[in-house]
Write an enzyme that holds these catalytic residues in place. Structure first.
Site, mmCIF file in Angstrom:
data_model
loop_
_atom_site.group_PDB
_atom_site.id
_atom_site.type_symbol
_atom_site.label_atom_id
_atom_site.label_comp_id
_atom_site.label_asym_id
_atom_site.label_seq_id
_atom_site.Cartn_x
_atom_site.Cartn_y
_atom_site.Cartn_z
ATOM 1 N N ASP A 222 82.970 75.817 12.413
ATOM 2 C CA ASP A 222 84.360 76.056 12.027
ATOM 3 C C ASP A 222 85.035 76.982 13.037
ATOM 4 O O ASP A 222 85.366 78.127 12.737
ATOM 5 C CB ASP A 222 84.424 76.633 10.601
ATOM 6 C CG ASP A 222 83.985 75.611 9.568
ATOM 7 O OD1 ASP A 222 84.202 74.403 9.790
ATOM 8 O OD2 ASP A 222 83.420 76.004 8.536
ATOM 9 N N LYS B 180 77.881 70.533 12.144
ATOM 10 C CA LYS B 180 78.982 69.844 11.463
ATOM 11 C C LYS B 180 80.284 70.074 12.205
ATOM 12 O O LYS B 180 80.711 71.211 12.403
ATOM 13 C CB LYS B 180 79.107 70.348 10.026
ATOM 14 C CG LYS B 180 80.223 69.685 9.243
ATOM 15 C CD LYS B 180 80.174 70.066 7.781
ATOM 16 C CE LYS B 180 80.938 71.308 7.429
ATOM 17 N NZ LYS B 180 82.399 71.169 7.477
ATOM 18 N N ASP C 45 82.332 65.528 9.739
ATOM 19 C CA ASP C 45 82.822 65.749 8.362
ATOM 20 C C ASP C 45 84.272 65.251 8.279
ATOM 21 O O ASP C 45 85.211 66.028 8.178
ATOM 22 C CB ASP C 45 82.716 67.252 8.070
ATOM 23 C CG ASP C 45 83.020 67.624 6.638
ATOM 24 O OD1 ASP C 45 83.114 66.724 5.786
ATOM 25 O OD2 ASP C 45 83.163 68.834 6.362
ATOM 26 N N LYS D 242 85.678 63.107 6.037
ATOM 27 C CA LYS D 242 86.216 62.948 4.683
ATOM 28 C C LYS D 242 87.287 61.857 4.628
ATOM 29 O O LYS D 242 88.381 62.056 4.106
ATOM 30 C CB LYS D 242 86.776 64.268 4.152
ATOM 31 C CG LYS D 242 85.724 65.359 3.946
ATOM 32 C CD LYS D 242 86.263 66.509 3.106
ATOM 33 C CE LYS D 242 85.230 67.573 2.821
ATOM 34 N NZ LYS D 242 84.936 68.438 3.989
ATOM 35 N N HIS E 41 89.434 58.798 3.376
ATOM 36 C CA HIS E 41 89.854 58.372 2.026
ATOM 37 C C HIS E 41 91.102 57.513 2.188
ATOM 38 O O HIS E 41 92.195 58.036 2.362
ATOM 39 C CB HIS E 41 90.151 59.599 1.160
ATOM 40 C CG HIS E 41 90.396 59.287 -0.283
ATOM 41 N ND1 HIS E 41 90.603 60.262 -1.235
ATOM 42 C CD2 HIS E 41 90.458 58.114 -0.945
ATOM 43 C CE1 HIS E 41 90.779 59.704 -2.417
ATOM 44 N NE2 HIS E 41 90.713 58.397 -2.260
ATOM 45 N N ASP E 42 90.946 56.185 2.152
ATOM 46 C CA ASP E 42 92.086 55.283 2.351
ATOM 47 C C ASP E 42 91.677 53.918 1.803
ATOM 48 O O ASP E 42 90.622 53.802 1.176
ATOM 49 C CB ASP E 42 92.429 55.240 3.862
ATOM 50 C CG ASP E 42 93.915 54.957 4.106
ATOM 51 O OD1 ASP E 42 94.447 54.016 3.468
ATOM 52 O OD2 ASP E 42 94.525 55.657 4.920
ATOM 53 N N ILE E 43 92.480 52.896 2.045
ATOM 54 C CA ILE E 43 92.090 51.564 1.570
ATOM 55 C C ILE E 43 90.867 51.097 2.368
ATOM 56 O O ILE E 43 90.635 51.577 3.497
ATOM 57 C CB ILE E 43 93.256 50.552 1.675
ATOM 58 C CG1 ILE E 43 93.731 50.414 3.127
ATOM 59 C CG2 ILE E 43 94.399 50.950 0.757
ATOM 60 C CD1 ILE E 43 94.737 49.274 3.330
ATOM 61 N N ASN F 236 89.991 48.559 4.188
ATOM 62 C CA ASN F 236 90.173 48.046 5.547
ATOM 63 C C ASN F 236 90.412 49.179 6.548
ATOM 64 O O ASN F 236 89.880 49.165 7.660
ATOM 65 C CB ASN F 236 91.353 47.070 5.552
ATOM 66 C CG ASN F 236 91.519 46.375 6.884
ATOM 67 O OD1 ASN F 236 90.593 45.734 7.367
ATOM 68 N ND2 ASN F 236 92.681 46.545 7.494
ATOM 69 N N THR F 237 91.201 50.162 6.144
ATOM 70 C CA THR F 237 91.508 51.278 7.044
ATOM 71 C C THR F 237 90.293 52.176 7.256
ATOM 72 O O THR F 237 90.018 52.613 8.380
ATOM 73 C CB THR F 237 92.694 52.089 6.471
ATOM 74 O OG1 THR F 237 93.808 51.205 6.339
ATOM 75 C CG2 THR F 237 93.068 53.253 7.364
ATOM 76 N N THR G 6 84.383 71.465 -4.246
ATOM 77 C CA THR G 6 84.029 72.660 -5.033
ATOM 78 C C THR G 6 85.255 73.513 -5.347
ATOM 79 O O THR G 6 85.200 74.409 -6.176
ATOM 80 C CB THR G 6 82.968 73.514 -4.312
ATOM 81 O OG1 THR G 6 83.354 73.652 -2.954
ATOM 82 C CG2 THR G 6 81.606 72.879 -4.385
ATOM 83 N N ARG H 295 74.398 81.024 0.313
ATOM 84 C CA ARG H 295 74.449 82.370 0.881
ATOM 85 C C ARG H 295 73.075 83.008 0.779
ATOM 86 O O ARG H 295 72.510 83.071 -0.316
ATOM 87 C CB ARG H 295 75.446 83.249 0.113
ATOM 88 C CG ARG H 295 76.915 82.925 0.390
ATOM 89 C CD ARG H 295 77.285 83.305 1.823
ATOM 90 N NE ARG H 295 78.649 82.974 2.190
ATOM 91 C CZ ARG H 295 79.059 81.810 2.716
ATOM 92 N NH1 ARG H 295 78.211 80.826 2.920
ATOM 93 N NH2 ARG H 295 80.321 81.626 3.062
ATOM 94 N N ARG I 207 79.642 80.693 7.935
ATOM 95 C CA ARG I 207 79.763 82.094 8.346
ATOM 96 C C ARG I 207 78.490 82.928 8.317
ATOM 97 O O ARG I 207 78.330 83.794 9.184
ATOM 98 C CB ARG I 207 80.893 82.754 7.543
ATOM 99 C CG ARG I 207 82.254 82.248 7.992
ATOM 100 C CD ARG I 207 83.330 82.452 6.972
ATOM 101 N NE ARG I 207 83.124 81.580 5.800
ATOM 102 C CZ ARG I 207 83.929 81.551 4.762
ATOM 103 N NH1 ARG I 207 84.990 82.328 4.722
ATOM 104 N NH2 ARG I 207 83.675 80.721 3.758
HETATM 105 O O1 C5P Z 1 81.252 79.612 6.073
HETATM 106 P P1 C5P Z 1 80.709 78.807 4.936
HETATM 107 O O2 C5P Z 1 79.198 78.842 4.843
HETATM 108 O O3 C5P Z 1 81.388 79.118 3.625
HETATM 109 O O4 C5P Z 1 81.100 77.300 5.339
HETATM 110 C C1 C5P Z 1 80.818 76.232 4.488
HETATM 111 C C2 C5P Z 1 81.248 74.942 5.122
HETATM 112 O O5 C5P Z 1 81.082 73.910 4.152
HETATM 113 C C3 C5P Z 1 82.709 74.902 5.563
HETATM 114 O O6 C5P Z 1 82.765 74.056 6.729
HETATM 115 C C4 C5P Z 1 83.405 74.245 4.407
HETATM 116 O O7 C5P Z 1 84.547 73.514 4.799
HETATM 117 C C5 C5P Z 1 82.329 73.290 3.910
HETATM 118 N N1 C5P Z 1 82.481 72.908 2.513
HETATM 119 C C6 C5P Z 1 82.478 73.811 1.453
HETATM 120 N N2 C5P Z 1 82.622 73.363 0.166
HETATM 121 C C7 C5P Z 1 82.794 72.059 -0.047
HETATM 122 C C8 C5P Z 1 82.793 71.154 0.988
HETATM 123 C C9 C5P Z 1 82.629 71.600 2.286
HETATM 124 O O8 C5P Z 1 82.326 75.009 1.659
HETATM 125 N N3 C5P Z 1 82.906 71.648 -1.284
#
Ligand code: C5P
Length: 237
Positions: free
Chosen positions: A12, A34, A64, A66, A68-70, A72-73, A123, A185, A215
């Protein structure tokens, strides 16, 4: 990937230099990297080749996207993404069965098809949002499990879900379905803006296949040492 290592590091950051320096330092210690919407939109599709040019071809990248569309797209987007030779790509399961099937079929046109993963319920969406704003009457866990089963039916390789729902998905979808879990964490680490967290070893015990960690590794003074410590915590657990 040769040896199984469940850590996927979230790159990130917003420049190629920052991404490449993290990948160089972390490559021996983690399973994959990612590339998400921030880095992709800051740098463009060149990020994939830029990483490989600097650290070699054997780096595993999870795009990553993500999508989300029809159907074909989404199939067209996956076909275009195939040229980046990523290890894993994702779509939103709420795009439905036909969309996920189209994504899987398009991925399988590649010489080395990427794993196709479906995002279940973000989440950041709690029961109030799910029921009140989105009009879905299930609980988050019921919705996550229903979408995971739909993703499996569509031929997806796995899902992204919070550690909280991992055990229910594992029970519903069996041992081979991949579960990718963000929101982990290490013991004693800062929670940042994550609320529903588990430690890496708890998430693996619940049945997670891979952990997305940002992080706690990328913001550490020594990212490689932080990754090694997380892996040690998982192995000790
Ligand atoms: O820094 P941290 O460990 O919180 O980063 C978590 C990563 O997982 C970020 O790239 C965040 O966008 C991704 N993520 C998330 N929760 C989700 C989906 C993806 O924290 N539900």
């Amino acid at each position: 990937m040769t040896d199984y290592n469940p850590i996927i590091v979230a790159l990130d950051v917003s420049s190629i230099d920052e991404a490449v320096s993290l990948v160089s330092a972390l490559k021996p210690h983690v399973g994959a990297f990612k590339v998400g919407l921030e880095l992709f939109n800051a740098v463009g599709t060149g990020i994939f080749q830029a990483v490989r040019d600097q650290v070699g071809d054997d780096v595993s990248i999870f795009y990553d996207a993500k999508f989300h569309d029809i159907p074909n797209t989404v199939a067209g987007a996956i076909r275009a993404a195939n040229q980046h030779n990523v290890w894993m790509v994702n779509v939103h399961a709420t795009g439905g069965l036909a969309m996920m099937k189209a994504a899987v079929a398009a991925a399988h046109e590649a010489a080395a098809p990427p794993l196709v993963i479906a995002v279940t319920v973000l989440t950041s969406i709690d029961e109030n949002v799910l029921n009140g704003e989105l009009g879905v009457s299930r609980t988050p866990e019921q919705q996550v499990v229903a979408l995971a089963k739909l993703a499996q039916q569509a031929g997806c390789d796995g899902v992204v879900a919070s550690p909280r729902e991992t055990a229910a998905i594992r029970a519903a979808c069996g041992p081979d379905f991949l579960i990718i879990t963000p929101g982990v964490r290490p013991t004693g680490a800062s929670l940042d803006d994550q609320k529903r967290v588990m430690t890496p070893s708890e998430a693996i015990k619940q049945g997670a296949s891979y952990l997305v960690v940002g992080r706690p590794i990328t913001a550490a003074t020594d990212p490689a040492a932080a990754a090694v410590a997380i892996l040690a915590e998982i192995q000790a657990g």
